[in-house]
Design a protein around this motif. Structure first.
Motif, short mmCIF file in Angstrom:
data_model
loop_
_atom_site.label_atom_id
_atom_site.label_comp_id
_atom_site.label_asym_id
_atom_site.label_seq_id
_atom_site.Cartn_x
_atom_site.Cartn_y
_atom_site.Cartn_z
N LYS A 152 49.76 23.27 41.37
CA LYS A 152 49.66 24.51 40.60
C LYS A 152 49.64 24.23 39.10
CE LYS A 152 52.05 28.92 39.86
NZ LYS A 152 53.25 29.73 40.25
N LYS A 153 50.45 23.26 38.68
CA LYS A 153 50.61 22.96 37.26
C LYS A 153 49.66 21.87 36.76
CE LYS A 153 54.14 25.76 36.69
NZ LYS A 153 54.11 26.93 35.78
N GLN A 154 48.96 21.23 37.68
CA GLN A 154 48.15 20.06 37.32
C GLN A 154 47.07 20.39 36.30
OE1 GLN A 154 46.28 18.02 40.66
NE2 GLN A 154 47.46 16.20 40.17
N LYS A 155 46.44 21.51 36.45
CA LYS A 155 45.35 21.88 35.55
C LYS A 155 45.81 22.00 34.11
CE LYS A 155 41.77 25.39 34.80
NZ LYS A 155 41.19 26.66 35.28
N ASP A 156 46.98 22.61 33.92
CA ASP A 156 47.48 22.84 32.57
C ASP A 156 48.20 21.63 31.98
OD1 ASP A 156 46.55 25.47 32.47
OD2 ASP A 156 48.34 26.23 33.48
N TYR A 157 48.84 20.83 32.85
CA TYR A 157 49.70 19.77 32.33
C TYR A 157 49.34 18.37 32.84
CZ TYR A 157 52.43 23.86 31.07
OH TYR A 157 52.82 25.08 30.57
N ASN A 158 48.30 18.24 33.64
CA ASN A 158 47.82 16.93 34.08
C ASN A 158 48.92 16.09 34.73
OD1 ASN A 158 45.68 15.11 34.39
ND2 ASN A 158 46.29 13.95 32.58
N LEU A 159 49.70 16.72 35.60
CA LEU A 159 50.81 16.04 36.25
C LEU A 159 50.31 15.08 37.33
CD1 LEU A 159 53.28 19.01 36.72
CD2 LEU A 159 53.46 17.16 35.06
N VAL A 160 50.93 13.92 37.39
CA VAL A 160 50.61 12.94 38.43
C VAL A 160 51.59 13.13 39.58
CG1 VAL A 160 50.38 10.49 38.97
CG2 VAL A 160 49.82 11.32 36.68
N MET A 161 51.10 13.07 40.80
CA MET A 161 51.95 13.19 41.99
C MET A 161 52.35 11.79 42.46
SD MET A 161 50.27 16.40 44.08
CE MET A 161 48.59 15.78 44.09
N LEU A 162 53.66 11.57 42.59
CA LEU A 162 54.18 10.25 42.90
C LEU A 162 55.15 10.29 44.09
CD1 LEU A 162 54.88 9.07 39.25
CD2 LEU A 162 52.94 8.43 40.69
N ALA A 163 55.44 9.11 44.63
CA ALA A 163 56.32 8.99 45.79
C ALA A 163 57.37 7.92 45.56
CB ALA A 163 55.50 8.64 47.04
#
Length: 231
Positions: A152-163
């Protein structure tokens, strides 16, 4: 390009309440699990990570990290050089970035953890990544909610998804991992910089599974022993 497998959330016995493995044993276990590297993210210190770096090999690297308890909950700093002094989340994030590190919020929607960050929205504009797969989340919904939030926030804040496995014990190492695509030449020249660039660019795929409930019970026993038993 090459693809490297890194577990980006592990603990040593430098995490006073939950760590069991020495830095050397953690590295050896990760190598035996055919990982290319780990981030050592002990609670409130980089000492375990710096010690673990002594056991790096040509084909196995250690990212210096820290899982910091701020006044609003936990954040993770990766690619650190010095201890993070502030416990104010905004000041701590600034310290991490000034070191050239990246900031990740671990297990943000795990309701069973009082340590989770209370209000991710308040710092989302300062984050580099969200942990969307933590092996120690008791319920799948916790990881699913984190993934939905990151998307949801990726577009505005370019968040990387990590594990991260959030490993406390040897059998947990590598339960969750990141496949990071890095440039061969850049990695051979400067592994840490190449990894950081690739992570920030989102060249990462996450995989993994949940940890056993036995490990959760083991952590509670370890905390009890460290609190009440003197050696």
């Amino acid at each position: 390009m090459r693809t490297l497998k890194f577990d980006l959330h592990t603990h040593t016995n430098n995490s006073p309440k939950c760590g069991f493995l020495t830095p050397e044993k953690l590295v050896k276990k990760a190598i035996s699990r055919r990982l290319d590297g780990i981030a050592v993210t002990d609670h409130d210190t980089i000492k375990g990570a710096l010690e673990a770096r002594k056991f790096e090999t040509e084909n196995f690297k250690v990212i210096v990290g820290c899982e910091l308890m701020t006044t609003k909950g936990e954040i993770i700093g990766l690619f650190l050089n010095e201890e993070i002094k502030s416990r104010d989340p905004f000041e701590a994030i600034s310290e991490i970035h000034k070191q050239g590190g990246i900031v990740v919020v671990p297990h943000p929607f795990d309701k069973f953890r009082s340590s989770r960050f209370n209000n991710v929205d308040s710092i989302v504009h300062l984050l580099d990544g969200i942990e969307v797969l933590n092996s120690r989340c008791l319920k799948n919904e916790s990881n699913e909610d984190a993934r939905k939030y990151a998307l949801k926030k990726q577009k505005d804040y370019n968040l990387v998804m990590l594990a991260g496995s959030d490993a406390h014990f040897s059998n947990e190492v590598g339960h969750a991992y990141n496949e990071i695509n890095v440039d061969n030449e850049a990695y051979d020249k400067d592994p840490m910089q190449a990894l950081k660039v690739s992570i920030l660019a989102g060249n990462v795929d996450v995989s993994g599974r949940k940890s056993s409930l036995i490990n959760h019970a083991g952590t509670k026993l370890l905390k009890w022993k460290k609190r009440y038993v003197s050696y």
